[in-house]
Design a protein around this motif. Structure first.
Motif, PDB file in Angstrom:
ATOM      1  N   PRO A  35       0.910  -1.213   0.004  1.00  0.00           N
ATOM      2  CA  PRO A  35       0.018  -0.149   0.018  1.00  0.00           C
ATOM      3  C   PRO A  35       0.870   0.987   0.056  1.00  0.00           C
ATOM      4  O   PRO A  35       1.970   1.133   0.585  1.00  0.00           O
ATOM      5  CB  PRO A  35      -0.599  -0.187   1.244  1.00  0.00           C
ATOM      6  CG  PRO A  35       0.065  -0.682   2.317  1.00  0.00           C
ATOM      7  CD  PRO A  35       0.609  -1.872   1.352  1.00  0.00           C
ATOM      8  N   PRO A  36       0.393   2.518  -0.622  1.00  0.00           N
ATOM      9  CA  PRO A  36       1.132   3.441  -0.599  1.00  0.00           C
ATOM     10  C   PRO A  36       0.908   4.245   0.731  1.00  0.00           C
ATOM     11  O   PRO A  36       0.027   3.882   1.446  1.00  0.00           O
ATOM     12  CB  PRO A  36       0.383   4.382  -1.636  1.00  0.00           C
ATOM     13  CG  PRO A  36      -0.895   3.974  -1.547  1.00  0.00           C
ATOM     14  CD  PRO A  36      -0.905   2.332  -1.257  1.00  0.00           C
ATOM     15  N   PRO A  37       1.689   5.247   1.083  1.00  0.00           N
ATOM     16  CA  PRO A  37       1.595   6.056   2.364  1.00  0.00           C
ATOM     17  C   PRO A  37       0.371   6.978   2.252  1.00  0.00           C
ATOM     18  O   PRO A  37      -0.198   7.164   1.179  1.00  0.00           O
ATOM     19  CB  PRO A  37       2.785   7.124   2.274  1.00  0.00           C
ATOM     20  CG  PRO A  37       3.829   6.370   1.363  1.00  0.00           C
ATOM     21  CD  PRO A  37       2.987   5.690   0.155  1.00  0.00           C
ATOM     22  N   PRO A  38      -0.222   7.151   3.329  1.00  0.00           N
ATOM     23  CA  PRO A  38      -0.003   6.775   4.795  1.00  0.00           C
ATOM     24  C   PRO A  38      -0.435   5.502   5.039  1.00  0.00           C
ATOM     25  O   PRO A  38       0.034   4.757   6.271  1.00  0.00           O
ATOM     26  CB  PRO A  38      -0.676   7.857   5.438  1.00  0.00           C
ATOM     27  CG  PRO A  38      -1.954   7.960   4.640  1.00  0.00           C
ATOM     28  CD  PRO A  38      -1.618   7.823   3.237  1.00  0.00           C
ATOM     29  N   TYR A  39      -1.101   4.511   4.298  1.00  0.00           N
ATOM     30  CA  TYR A  39      -1.556   3.408   4.633  1.00  0.00           C
ATOM     31  C   TYR A  39      -0.372   2.249   4.977  1.00  0.00           C
ATOM     32  O   TYR A  39      -0.610   1.466   5.762  1.00  0.00           O
ATOM     33  CB  TYR A  39      -2.431   2.930   3.684  1.00  0.00           C
ATOM     34  CG  TYR A  39      -3.554   3.817   3.286  1.00  0.00           C
ATOM     35  CD1 TYR A  39      -4.586   3.837   4.041  1.00  0.00           C
ATOM     36  CD2 TYR A  39      -3.594   4.790   2.134  1.00  0.00           C
ATOM     37  CE1 TYR A  39      -5.675   4.749   3.788  1.00  0.00           C
ATOM     38  CE2 TYR A  39      -4.131   5.586   1.787  1.00  0.00           C
ATOM     39  CZ  TYR A  39      -5.395   5.771   2.806  1.00  0.00           C
ATOM     40  OH  TYR A  39      -6.467   6.527   2.470  1.00  0.00           O
ATOM     41  N   SER A  40       0.684   2.645   4.210  1.00  0.00           N
ATOM     42  CA  SER A  40       1.932   1.681   4.513  1.00  0.00           C
ATOM     43  C   SER A  40       2.478   1.806   5.878  1.00  0.00           C
ATOM     44  O   SER A  40       2.932   0.883   6.584  1.00  0.00           O
ATOM     45  CB  SER A  40       2.874   1.810   3.452  1.00  0.00           C
ATOM     46  OG  SER A  40       3.361   3.126   3.473  1.00  0.00           O
TER      47      SER A  40
ATOM     48  N   ILE B 280       0.305   3.269   8.605  1.00  0.00           N
ATOM     49  CA  ILE B 280      -0.812   3.005   9.616  1.00  0.00           C
ATOM     50  C   ILE B 280      -1.014   1.748   9.903  1.00  0.00           C
ATOM     51  O   ILE B 280      -1.167   0.992  10.820  1.00  0.00           O
ATOM     52  CB  ILE B 280      -2.187   3.666   9.185  1.00  0.00           C
ATOM     53  CG1 ILE B 280      -1.949   5.147   8.877  1.00  0.00           C
ATOM     54  CG2 ILE B 280      -3.311   3.315   9.944  1.00  0.00           C
ATOM     55  CD1 ILE B 280      -3.151   5.818   8.303  1.00  0.00           C
ATOM     56  N   TYR B 281      -0.746   0.695   8.648  1.00  0.00           N
ATOM     57  CA  TYR B 281      -0.881  -0.596   8.839  1.00  0.00           C
ATOM     58  C   TYR B 281       0.304  -1.284   8.540  1.00  0.00           C
ATOM     59  O   TYR B 281       0.240  -2.486   7.784  1.00  0.00           O
ATOM     60  CB  TYR B 281      -1.998  -1.233   7.558  1.00  0.00           C
ATOM     61  CG  TYR B 281      -3.169  -0.527   8.148  1.00  0.00           C
ATOM     62  CD1 TYR B 281      -4.507  -0.957   8.780  1.00  0.00           C
ATOM     63  CD2 TYR B 281      -3.731   0.669   7.320  1.00  0.00           C
ATOM     64  CE1 TYR B 281      -5.438  -0.521   9.283  1.00  0.00           C
ATOM     65  CE2 TYR B 281      -5.264   1.355   7.474  1.00  0.00           C
ATOM     66  CZ  TYR B 281      -5.800   0.718   8.290  1.00  0.00           C
ATOM     67  OH  TYR B 281      -7.073   1.391   8.843  1.00  0.00           O
TER      68      TYR B 281
ATOM     69  N   ASP C  23      -4.259  -5.518   5.181  1.00  0.00           N
ATOM     70  CA  ASP C  23      -5.333  -4.334   5.517  1.00  0.00           C
ATOM     71  C   ASP C  23      -5.139  -2.999   4.969  1.00  0.00           C
ATOM     72  O   ASP C  23      -5.930  -2.340   4.764  1.00  0.00           O
ATOM     73  CB  ASP C  23      -5.371  -4.347   7.177  1.00  0.00           C
ATOM     74  CG  ASP C  23      -5.932  -5.448   7.690  1.00  0.00           C
ATOM     75  OD1 ASP C  23      -6.652  -6.420   6.928  1.00  0.00           O
ATOM     76  OD2 ASP C  23      -6.109  -5.703   9.002  1.00  0.00           O
ATOM     77  N   GLY C  24      -3.855  -2.681   5.132  1.00  0.00           N
ATOM     78  CA  GLY C  24      -3.483  -1.417   4.392  1.00  0.00           C
ATOM     79  C   GLY C  24      -3.752  -1.300   2.949  1.00  0.00           C
ATOM     80  O   GLY C  24      -4.194  -0.077   2.668  1.00  0.00           O
TER      81      GLY C  24
ATOM     82  N   ALA D  47      -7.622  -0.728   2.890  1.00  0.00           N
ATOM     83  CA  ALA D  47      -7.916   0.915   3.454  1.00  0.00           C
ATOM     84  C   ALA D  47      -7.531   1.521   2.005  1.00  0.00           C
ATOM     85  O   ALA D  47      -8.453   2.591   2.007  1.00  0.00           O
ATOM     86  CB  ALA D  47      -7.239   1.048   4.610  1.00  0.00           C
ATOM     87  N   TYR D  48      -6.515   1.426   1.646  1.00  0.00           N
ATOM     88  CA  TYR D  48      -6.206   2.407   0.309  1.00  0.00           C
ATOM     89  C   TYR D  48      -7.373   2.117  -1.038  1.00  0.00           C
ATOM     90  O   TYR D  48      -7.666   2.973  -1.247  1.00  0.00           O
ATOM     91  CB  TYR D  48      -5.012   2.082  -0.353  1.00  0.00           C
ATOM     92  CG  TYR D  48      -4.532   2.558  -1.774  1.00  0.00           C
ATOM     93  CD1 TYR D  48      -4.416   4.036  -1.704  1.00  0.00           C
ATOM     94  CD2 TYR D  48      -4.853   1.854  -2.825  1.00  0.00           C
ATOM     95  CE1 TYR D  48      -4.391   4.673  -3.193  1.00  0.00           C
ATOM     96  CE2 TYR D  48      -4.796   2.491  -4.032  1.00  0.00           C
ATOM     97  CZ  TYR D  48      -4.294   3.744  -4.104  1.00  0.00           C
ATOM     98  OH  TYR D  48      -4.175   4.636  -5.279  1.00  0.00           O
ATOM     99  N   ALA D  49      -7.694   0.998  -1.018  1.00  0.00           N
ATOM    100  CA  ALA D  49      -8.793   0.494  -2.083  1.00  0.00           C
ATOM    101  C   ALA D  49     -10.130   1.302  -1.556  1.00  0.00           C
ATOM    102  O   ALA D  49     -10.959   1.847  -2.551  1.00  0.00           O
ATOM    103  CB  ALA D  49      -8.951  -0.777  -2.090  1.00  0.00           C
ATOM    104  N   ASP D  50     -10.392   1.380  -0.262  1.00  0.00           N
ATOM    105  CA  ASP D  50     -11.583   2.110   0.124  1.00  0.00           C
ATOM    106  C   ASP D  50     -11.331   3.533   0.084  1.00  0.00           C
ATOM    107  O   ASP D  50     -12.467   4.165  -0.385  1.00  0.00           O
ATOM    108  CB  ASP D  50     -11.797   1.740   1.790  1.00  0.00           C
ATOM    109  CG  ASP D  50     -13.120   2.392   2.297  1.00  0.00           C
ATOM    110  OD1 ASP D  50     -13.987   1.926   1.943  1.00  0.00           O
ATOM    111  OD2 ASP D  50     -12.882   3.485   2.730  1.00  0.00           O
TER     112      ASP D  50
END
Length: 380
Positions: A223-228, A230-231, A237-238, A241-244
């Motif tokens: 996943p790209p930041p910030p999801y990388s 956060i998760y 899960d990251g 969350a990014y797809a969401d």
């Protein structure tokens, strides 16, 4: 509206017949009345909703239902999916017939089990004898576009036949501009959403049927930041969350254009992910809930049934028959799925839709595997 227009015309005619003013005054008043009547007609026409709703299908690859917040997973934030569930109907127990991307998508787009449509592996062409979603709607005047996030759904190579009926199918470039997997093998979700939005902006006349495919939760998890951050200890899960967030961007665009309220919006996972359960790290072999149970949310036109939850067992092959019923389209000869409309009356109950077959006909490793689910029991 017809009665109101007739009355207005009648009033104008009566005034003309009874006018006792001089010719110039009568002409001026007559012109004013006609302008008011024409403006009324224009305003009524502008307020009249389209006869057919836009249909937006969003498939999120490799998405387990039990890793979405509105499905009870508190360790992740998926505000777009949660918001859509509040505006629509959430199906708590939806299942895919296959844990393989192009096979599962073919079932979604045809309403057929793999044993019927025959696309049980990559690069297997979908037979032209089977109607597909885009073709059915195109014949009803829909403008159709497909925007994919992975080369495995490229209709020139790995998914021949899935482009049938689409005015535009966003395949990957034949010659890649770089050696990175981004743009060559995979597109980030927000890039896919941007492609879809650009096409819609240049083709604003409806009704539309648009399929948007987010591939992000598929391995490798990056996943790209910030999801990388956060998760960082749960990169799968990251990716979700990014797809969401990409879904949020697309829904915001629909609302900005004024298309959201009058549309049917469907979000569904094509299959899940093993994550080590039953000794399966990813997917493609076994038929346990980890890879077969997917989220399914449908926002109906005008937010009908908003916030409802259907506990019945349903299938991703049921989505197309549901849309066909909503649009009053004659169903094709072959359909393995059934409309979900009757099950809305069961929202909140534990009723089941009866036995369902989740069957993989031939695995790439040359053996057969199938499953049959009745209630809470599954035979594999």
């Amino acid at each position: 509206m017809q009665q109101q227009n007739t009355c207005t015309a009648g009033v104008i005619a009566m005034l003309c017949s009874r006018v006792s003013l001089n010719g110039m005054q009568a002409a001026k008043r007559l012109i004013i009345l006609w302008v008011i009547w024409a403006a009324s007609l224009s305003a009524q026409s502008a307020r009249k909703p389209t006869s057919q709703p836009d249909v937006f299908l969003v498939t999120i690859d490799t998405l387990r239902a039990d890793h979405v917040h509105c499905y009870g997973y508190g360790a992740i934030q998926t505000p777009a999916l949660d918001s859509l569930a509040k505006d629509g109907v959430r199906f708590a127990h939806a299942y895919t017939p296959s844990p393989i991307t192009n096979t599962s998508h073919t079932s979604i787009l045809t309403g057929l089990l793999p044993s019927t449509h025959g696309v049980t592996d990559f690069a297997v062409r979908l037979a032209s004898t089977f109607p597909v979603w885009a073709d059915l709607l195109k014949k009803r005047g829909y403008h159709t576009g497909a925007f994919i996030g992975s080369v495995v759904l490229d209709s020139r190579n790995f998914a021949p036949g899935l482009d049938r009926g689409f005015d535009f199918y966003d395949n990957f470039p034949i010659v890649a501009q770089n050696k990175s997997r981004w743009g060559r093998l995979e597109r980030r979700g927000r890039d896919v959403a941007q492609h879809a939005e650009t096409w819609l902006s240049t083709h604003p006349a409806g009704p539309h049927f648009v399929w948007v495919h987010f591939y992000d939760p598929h391995d490798p998890y990056d996943p790209p930041p910030p999801y990388s951050q956060i998760y960082k200890n749960r990169l799968y899960d990251g990716e979700i969350a990014y797809a969401d967030s990409a879904l949020a961007d697309f829904l915001a665009y629909l609302k900005k254009k004024g298309w959201y309220e009058n549309s049917i919006v469907i979000v569904v996972g094509d299959h899940g992910e093993g994550l080590g359960e039953h000794h399966e790290e990813t997917h493609g072999i076994f038929l346990y809930d980890s890879t077969m149970h997917v989220p399914l949310i449908i926002k109906f036109r005008g937010r009908r049934q908003a916030g409802r939850v259907v506990e019945a067992q349903v299938r991703t092959t049921d989505i197309l028959p549901t849309v066909i019923e909503l649009l009053k389209i004659s169903p094709p000869k072959w359909l393995d799925g059934e409309s979900l409309i009757p099950y809305l009356a069961l929202a909140g109950t534990l009723e089941t839709t009866g036995p369902h077959s989740f069957r993989r006909d031939r695995l790439p490793y040359a053996f057969w595997l199938g499953a049959f689910t009745v209630g809470t029991w599954r035979r594999i």
